[in-house]
Each structure stands twice: as structure tokens, then as C-alpha cells.
Write a protein that holds these residues in place. Sequence first.
Motif, PDB file in Angstrom:
ATOM      1  N   LEU B 202       0.820  -1.214   0.000  1.00  0.00           N
ATOM      2  CA  LEU B 202       0.000   0.000   0.000  1.00  0.00           C
ATOM      3  C   LEU B 202       0.850   1.258   0.000  1.00  0.00           C
ATOM      4  O   LEU B 202       1.819   1.364   0.754  1.00  0.00           O
ATOM      5  CB  LEU B 202      -0.916   0.023   1.233  1.00  0.00           C
ATOM      6  CG  LEU B 202      -2.005  -1.050   1.296  1.00  0.00           C
ATOM      7  CD1 LEU B 202      -2.811  -0.875   2.573  1.00  0.00           C
ATOM      8  CD2 LEU B 202      -2.926  -0.968   0.080  1.00  0.00           C
ATOM      9  N   ARG B 203       0.471   2.204  -0.859  1.00  0.00           N
ATOM     10  CA  ARG B 203       1.116   3.510  -0.892  1.00  0.00           C
ATOM     11  C   ARG B 203       0.167   4.514  -0.246  1.00  0.00           C
ATOM     12  O   ARG B 203      -0.993   4.616  -0.643  1.00  0.00           O
ATOM     13  CB  ARG B 203       1.384   3.901  -2.355  1.00  0.00           C
ATOM     14  CG  ARG B 203       2.333   5.085  -2.553  1.00  0.00           C
ATOM     15  CD  ARG B 203       2.423   5.511  -4.033  1.00  0.00           C
ATOM     16  NE  ARG B 203       2.741   4.420  -4.926  1.00  0.00           N
ATOM     17  CZ  ARG B 203       3.976   4.111  -5.350  1.00  0.00           C
ATOM     18  NH1 ARG B 203       4.991   4.850  -4.998  1.00  0.00           N
ATOM     19  NH2 ARG B 203       4.177   3.087  -6.160  1.00  0.00           N
ATOM     20  N   PHE B 204       0.624   5.234   0.760  1.00  0.00           N
ATOM     21  CA  PHE B 204      -0.164   6.258   1.450  1.00  0.00           C
ATOM     22  C   PHE B 204       0.373   7.629   1.057  1.00  0.00           C
ATOM     23  O   PHE B 204       1.565   7.886   1.217  1.00  0.00           O
ATOM     24  CB  PHE B 204      -0.035   6.113   2.977  1.00  0.00           C
ATOM     25  CG  PHE B 204      -0.717   4.904   3.548  1.00  0.00           C
ATOM     26  CD1 PHE B 204      -0.097   3.664   3.520  1.00  0.00           C
ATOM     27  CD2 PHE B 204      -1.972   5.000   4.133  1.00  0.00           C
ATOM     28  CE1 PHE B 204      -0.718   2.544   4.058  1.00  0.00           C
ATOM     29  CE2 PHE B 204      -2.606   3.882   4.669  1.00  0.00           C
ATOM     30  CZ  PHE B 204      -1.985   2.653   4.639  1.00  0.00           C
ATOM     31  N   TYR B 205      -0.492   8.504   0.564  1.00  0.00           N
ATOM     32  CA  TYR B 205      -0.017   9.845   0.215  1.00  0.00           C
ATOM     33  C   TYR B 205      -1.124  10.879   0.324  1.00  0.00           C
ATOM     34  O   TYR B 205      -2.313  10.546   0.345  1.00  0.00           O
ATOM     35  CB  TYR B 205       0.596   9.850  -1.189  1.00  0.00           C
ATOM     36  CG  TYR B 205      -0.334   9.389  -2.298  1.00  0.00           C
ATOM     37  CD1 TYR B 205      -0.476   8.034  -2.589  1.00  0.00           C
ATOM     38  CD2 TYR B 205      -1.052  10.294  -3.062  1.00  0.00           C
ATOM     39  CE1 TYR B 205      -1.315   7.602  -3.591  1.00  0.00           C
ATOM     40  CE2 TYR B 205      -1.900   9.868  -4.080  1.00  0.00           C
ATOM     41  CZ  TYR B 205      -2.028   8.518  -4.337  1.00  0.00           C
ATOM     42  OH  TYR B 205      -2.870   8.088  -5.330  1.00  0.00           O
ATOM     43  N   VAL B 206      -0.704  12.121   0.401  1.00  0.00           N
ATOM     44  CA  VAL B 206      -1.612  13.245   0.608  1.00  0.00           C
ATOM     45  C   VAL B 206      -1.387  14.243  -0.519  1.00  0.00           C
ATOM     46  O   VAL B 206      -0.246  14.441  -0.949  1.00  0.00           O
ATOM     47  CB  VAL B 206      -1.313  13.900   1.982  1.00  0.00           C
ATOM     48  CG1 VAL B 206      -2.075  15.198   2.157  1.00  0.00           C
ATOM     49  CG2 VAL B 206      -1.632  12.929   3.122  1.00  0.00           C
ATOM     50  N   HIS B 207      -2.451  14.844  -1.018  1.00  0.00           N
ATOM     51  CA  HIS B 207      -2.311  15.885  -2.042  1.00  0.00           C
ATOM     52  C   HIS B 207      -2.238  17.271  -1.419  1.00  0.00           C
ATOM     53  O   HIS B 207      -2.981  17.575  -0.488  1.00  0.00           O
ATOM     54  CB  HIS B 207      -3.523  15.869  -2.994  1.00  0.00           C
ATOM     55  CG  HIS B 207      -3.486  14.770  -4.007  1.00  0.00           C
ATOM     56  ND1 HIS B 207      -4.610  14.359  -4.688  1.00  0.00           N
ATOM     57  CD2 HIS B 207      -2.468  14.006  -4.463  1.00  0.00           C
ATOM     58  CE1 HIS B 207      -4.278  13.382  -5.527  1.00  0.00           C
ATOM     59  NE2 HIS B 207      -2.989  13.141  -5.399  1.00  0.00           N
ATOM     60  N   ILE B 217      -6.445  11.105   3.081  1.00  0.00           N
ATOM     61  CA  ILE B 217      -5.215  10.418   2.661  1.00  0.00           C
ATOM     62  C   ILE B 217      -5.569   9.420   1.565  1.00  0.00           C
ATOM     63  O   ILE B 217      -6.543   8.672   1.680  1.00  0.00           O
ATOM     64  CB  ILE B 217      -4.596   9.666   3.863  1.00  0.00           C
ATOM     65  CG1 ILE B 217      -4.263  10.635   5.010  1.00  0.00           C
ATOM     66  CG2 ILE B 217      -3.349   8.886   3.434  1.00  0.00           C
ATOM     67  CD1 ILE B 217      -4.025   9.947   6.348  1.00  0.00           C
ATOM     68  N   HIS B 218      -4.787   9.414   0.495  1.00  0.00           N
ATOM     69  CA  HIS B 218      -4.998   8.459  -0.590  1.00  0.00           C
ATOM     70  C   HIS B 218      -4.252   7.161  -0.269  1.00  0.00           C
ATOM     71  O   HIS B 218      -3.100   7.202   0.160  1.00  0.00           O
ATOM     72  CB  HIS B 218      -4.477   9.027  -1.914  1.00  0.00           C
ATOM     73  CG  HIS B 218      -5.119  10.329  -2.276  1.00  0.00           C
ATOM     74  ND1 HIS B 218      -6.111  10.434  -3.229  1.00  0.00           N
ATOM     75  CD2 HIS B 218      -4.944  11.587  -1.785  1.00  0.00           C
ATOM     76  CE1 HIS B 218      -6.499  11.698  -3.331  1.00  0.00           C
ATOM     77  NE2 HIS B 218      -5.804  12.419  -2.467  1.00  0.00           N
ATOM     78  N   VAL B 219      -4.914   6.054  -0.492  1.00  0.00           N
ATOM     79  CA  VAL B 219      -4.307   4.740  -0.235  1.00  0.00           C
ATOM     80  C   VAL B 219      -4.475   3.905  -1.504  1.00  0.00           C
ATOM     81  O   VAL B 219      -5.597   3.541  -1.864  1.00  0.00           O
ATOM     82  CB  VAL B 219      -4.998   4.026   0.955  1.00  0.00           C
ATOM     83  CG1 VAL B 219      -4.265   2.727   1.285  1.00  0.00           C
ATOM     84  CG2 VAL B 219      -5.065   4.937   2.174  1.00  0.00           C
ATOM     85  N   THR B 220      -3.372   3.640  -2.188  1.00  0.00           N
ATOM     86  CA  THR B 220      -3.473   2.913  -3.459  1.00  0.00           C
ATOM     87  C   THR B 220      -2.503   1.735  -3.486  1.00  0.00           C
ATOM     88  O   THR B 220      -1.574   1.657  -2.670  1.00  0.00           O
ATOM     89  CB  THR B 220      -3.158   3.846  -4.656  1.00  0.00           C
ATOM     90  OG1 THR B 220      -1.852   4.401  -4.489  1.00  0.00           O
ATOM     91  CG2 THR B 220      -4.176   4.974  -4.758  1.00  0.00           C
ATOM     92  N   HIS B 221      -2.734   0.839  -4.414  1.00  0.00           N
ATOM     93  CA  HIS B 221      -1.843  -0.314  -4.580  1.00  0.00           C
ATOM     94  C   HIS B 221      -0.446   0.188  -4.949  1.00  0.00           C
ATOM     95  O   HIS B 221      -0.306   1.076  -5.800  1.00  0.00           O
ATOM     96  CB  HIS B 221      -2.389  -1.228  -5.682  1.00  0.00           C
ATOM     97  CG  HIS B 221      -1.732  -2.577  -5.720  1.00  0.00           C
ATOM     98  ND1 HIS B 221      -0.423  -2.755  -6.113  1.00  0.00           N
ATOM     99  CD2 HIS B 221      -2.188  -3.806  -5.391  1.00  0.00           C
ATOM    100  CE1 HIS B 221      -0.116  -4.042  -6.033  1.00  0.00           C
ATOM    101  NE2 HIS B 221      -1.180  -4.700  -5.601  1.00  0.00           N
ATOM    102  N   ALA B 222       0.582  -0.377  -4.333  1.00  0.00           N
ATOM    103  CA  ALA B 222       1.963   0.079  -4.536  1.00  0.00           C
ATOM    104  C   ALA B 222       2.386   0.032  -6.012  1.00  0.00           C
ATOM    105  O   ALA B 222       3.239   0.809  -6.432  1.00  0.00           O
ATOM    106  CB  ALA B 222       2.924  -0.763  -3.697  1.00  0.00           C
ATOM    107  N   GLU B 223       1.772  -0.854  -6.774  1.00  0.00           N
ATOM    108  CA  GLU B 223       2.176  -0.980  -8.186  1.00  0.00           C
ATOM    109  C   GLU B 223       1.368  -0.087  -9.121  1.00  0.00           C
ATOM    110  O   GLU B 223       1.568  -0.102 -10.336  1.00  0.00           O
ATOM    111  CB  GLU B 223       2.034  -2.449  -8.630  1.00  0.00           C
ATOM    112  CG  GLU B 223       3.176  -3.299  -8.109  1.00  0.00           C
ATOM    113  CD  GLU B 223       2.846  -4.777  -8.056  1.00  0.00           C
ATOM    114  OE1 GLU B 223       1.896  -5.209  -8.737  1.00  0.00           O
ATOM    115  OE2 GLU B 223       3.541  -5.501  -7.322  1.00  0.00           O
TER     116      GLU B 223
END
Lengths: 274, 274
Positions: B202-207, B217-223
Motif C-alpha cells: 500500500l502507498r499512502f499519500y496526501v495531495h 489520505i490516498h491509499v493505493t496499490h503500490a504498483e
Amino acid sequence: MSFDKGTLKRPEILNSDSVSKRVVLKGDIDNDVAILIAERTVWPTDPEESNDIYSWYNCADVKLNLIHPATEKHVKKYSKQNISMITETAKAYKEITRPFMAQTREGTIGWVYNILDGKAEQDAVVYRDEEVVGNRHGFVLMKDMKWDGSTLSTLYLVVIANDRDIWSVRDLRKSDANWLESIIEKCTEAVEKKYGLAADKLRFYVHYQPTYYHFHIHVTHAEYAIPGSTTVGRAILLQDIIERLKIGPEDGYESATMTFQLSSEHGLYPLLKN
Amino acid sequence: MSFDKGTLKRPEILNSDSVSKRVVLKGDIDNDVAILIAERTVWPTDPEESNDIYSWYNCADVKLNLIHPATEKHVKKYSKQNISMITETAKAYKEITRPFMAQTREGTIGWVYNILDGKAEQDAVVYRDEEVVGNRHGFVLMKDMKWDGSTLSTLYLVVIANDRDIWSVRDLRKSDANWLESIIEKCTEAVEKKYGLAADKLRFYVHYQPTYYHFHIHVTHAEYAIPGSTTVGRAILLQDIIERLKIGPEDGYESATMTFQLSSEHGLYPLLKN
């Protein structure tokens, strides 16, 4: 060569990407490994086509790229990457990553020194800076080999540090903040002068893990999002690095805990896997 | 409806993207504005196709999407974005951005409160957390509306803070570091339980700037690299935010100098343009 049904024996899918609509096949041709990359072409935007919008719906829209015979390295390069997020503590950096970097650098970093020493790729050099700022001794700004050298919207340059003791962002110290700021300033000026691109149209970022362990900065057009290169978790914005150095401790990124993506094919992966 | 030559009058290209191979046309149909989005389709990877690799070269590869009648807002949304890099000082944030946020929030943030209050989109909720950590009061983890809800490789979730006084990353304080860490921990556990996806995928990031001014917070598949969403300069890795809060001052991101991309269509652009 010409293809027909059966030219590629035992085909299997190495990779299929839903964003770029690219598929990579591996198979055999004449008993050698072959990699066939099939990609949808970019929509034509040639103005002479625009009277008849339906010309975009034609079928000549596949770009094929064949690598044959292909080596194991090619197969690895074009295979789907199994990407994980890794957290590297300061301790793990010191004990695992740093020795790995030293080993990887051995015998593989000469091409960088050839550029710095003016012995190779000099026609790709955009700007050279020799000014001493703090502990640092300038840089070379050059065209990245991925750039065609003319299309501004896909502009891709790279800054290579003259100092050979900065292997990665991990070697940046608080005292380097001013030097990094001067890089942004000098590069935006050089790019504006050479390509007429405004200062606010450039994105500066650093990869961690990088492809090679000699400090370099990616400089791309602000509108050019490149999956795998501009992606957060691999890319760190240079301005964020500068901010962190300014508010953080003297030893900069050496004591940081860093989280980044890593392919399972990367040599560090089995060593750092959490 | 069926198309033929001339259905779309006065066509012009709003946008053409070389990565996704998508072209957006604007024109008129029956005197109303129409937007036609033509996109190359993803290569089929259905195993039953794999005996004959040449089936991928067929011509049925265009996905059309028509918006008609289209509003000015649609036209703006699908037009090519003119993106610049902006540097926002703490002073500019306080005097320009913060008042802009307050004004933008007025009357547009109700849909978020409806989710938090359990009044809307409850079938999209993946996990709810009410635990008090420091000054914060939990969050809701939910499916992003861009996700189909089943394809793991394009997994897209969003964490919405329960606290209504965190408008953006700018409102995060040093004391919030533990809370943000607990979010990563709880969400990876919830995702592993519900979708069987490992914690390191999981990739966690903020815009920043975000699309709406309520902290999420955006949570998307690492790939899954998503141009425009995972791009550094808009996206900040959550773990980097936590690190910065830990080593930085008590007031966290309030006193930071931040650099980010901004479309010239954004309301802040004329106000912040350097």
C-alpha cells in the motif's frame, strides 16, 4: 523481418500496463528468446487530420518493438515489476544499504566520471557549474538519454553532482541546503535561456533508491508525469529535501527513516524486506 | 446514438495525452457542446486469447465516451491543464491560501460530513476508527469512487479524518505524528483482512493542493502509478509527512515553505503565481 501467426513460439505475457496500454510478450524465434513490445500509438494530432475527426479511428495504431535475441537482463527489464513499500531506518541504511551501494558502485560508475571529466557525452551537456557553495563543487546539467532533445513537453534533463562522495540523498547534510537551492536557481536560468521555458515549468526531484549511486537530480517539464519516475515513494521533490535539511539535524538524511518503493528484482529487496 | 462523418461539428482538440493515448475532442452536436473522449483500450489479457498472440492486433481498440450536452465545467475538466510549480511560503499560506480555503469550503464540504455522520455512501466504508490518539478522533477508510471495488491492482481507498478542523496537510502539527502512524497501522490491517493484500503493498499519500479542503489520505496499490495523483509535487508520501513532523517544530506544516504543482485553472493560481 515479417511476422505471421506462429512466428513467436510459446508466447507468454511478461507485462501488461493499463495506463500506457502496452503489452510485453516473451517467446522464442528460431530457438532464441524474443521480447515483443506492442503498444498503442499516440493519437495523431497533426492539424491536417483535423478536418475529418474520424481519421483517428483508423486501425494503424500498433507500434511493435522486437528484441531478438533477448538476454535474461532484457527479460527482467520488461517483466512486470513486483513493487513493495519498504521502510529503511538509519540503522538499516548504515548496516545494509550503504555496503550494498559501495559494492554496486564498483566498476559501474565510470561512465558518470567520464561525463564529469569531459571525456564522454559532451554534446548532451546543457550547462556546467564549477562554483564552490559550502562544501560542494558544482554540477553538470545534461540532457537525459530518454529525451529527444527537442520536444519541450517531454523535457528531461539531469543534474550530476561534481562531488564524488555524494552517493545518494542519504549523503546530503544540512550544510548542503544552499548548494541545492543554487542548483535550482542556476538550472532554471540555463533552461530558460536555452529552451525558453519559464522557471515555474520545471519539476526537480530525486530518486531513492536511485538507478545509480552517484548523486543526480531529475529535471522534467512540470506537465510531464512519468509513471515510475515522477511517482511519489520513488521520487522526492528537491524543494522538500531542501526544507527537510533546513529544519532537520546537521547530519541531514543520514539519520532519517525513509520509506520508498522497491522492486522484488532489486538487489536490496531481500536484504531490506520488512 | 450513432456517429458518422460530420456528427461532431467544429471539432477541436482539448487534450491529447501521450502516456494514456487519450484524445479529447470538443465540438457541437445539435447546437449543444459535446465532448468526445477517445481512448485506446487496454490490451486483452484473457488467457483464452493467449494461444494466438495476434488476436491482440485487431482493430476493436477504441473506447468512446460522449458527454452531451456538456457544460463549461466539463470543458474545463477535460482540457489540457497548464501546470506550473508554485512555492507557497508560510506567509502566503496565512494571507492568501487559508482565506481561499475557508471560502472554498463554504457549502461544498457537506458531502464529507454526510459520510462521517453515516448519512451517505455507507456501503463504500471499509473501516471506521473512533479511537482518540493525541488530539485526534479517528477516521473513516472508504473505497474511492474511482475504484471498481474489486480489481486489486488498481485498489484506491481514501482515509477521511473525523476531525473537521484539519483542512489540509497545513493543519498537521508535531503532535499528530502518532495519530498518522496509527492510521497506517490500522488501515494496512483492515486492507489485509478485507482484501488479502499485504501491508507492504500500500502507498499512502496526501495531495497538496487537495481537491477538497477536509483532510484525507490516498491509499493505493503500490504498483499502481496514477499520473496526476501519485505524481511528486502534488503527492506527498504520508511517511515523509510523519518524518517531517517528528524532526520539525511544534507547529508542524503551518510554518513550512511548500512547493507544489498548480493548474492555471485553479482559483489559487492567479493569487499565488510567483
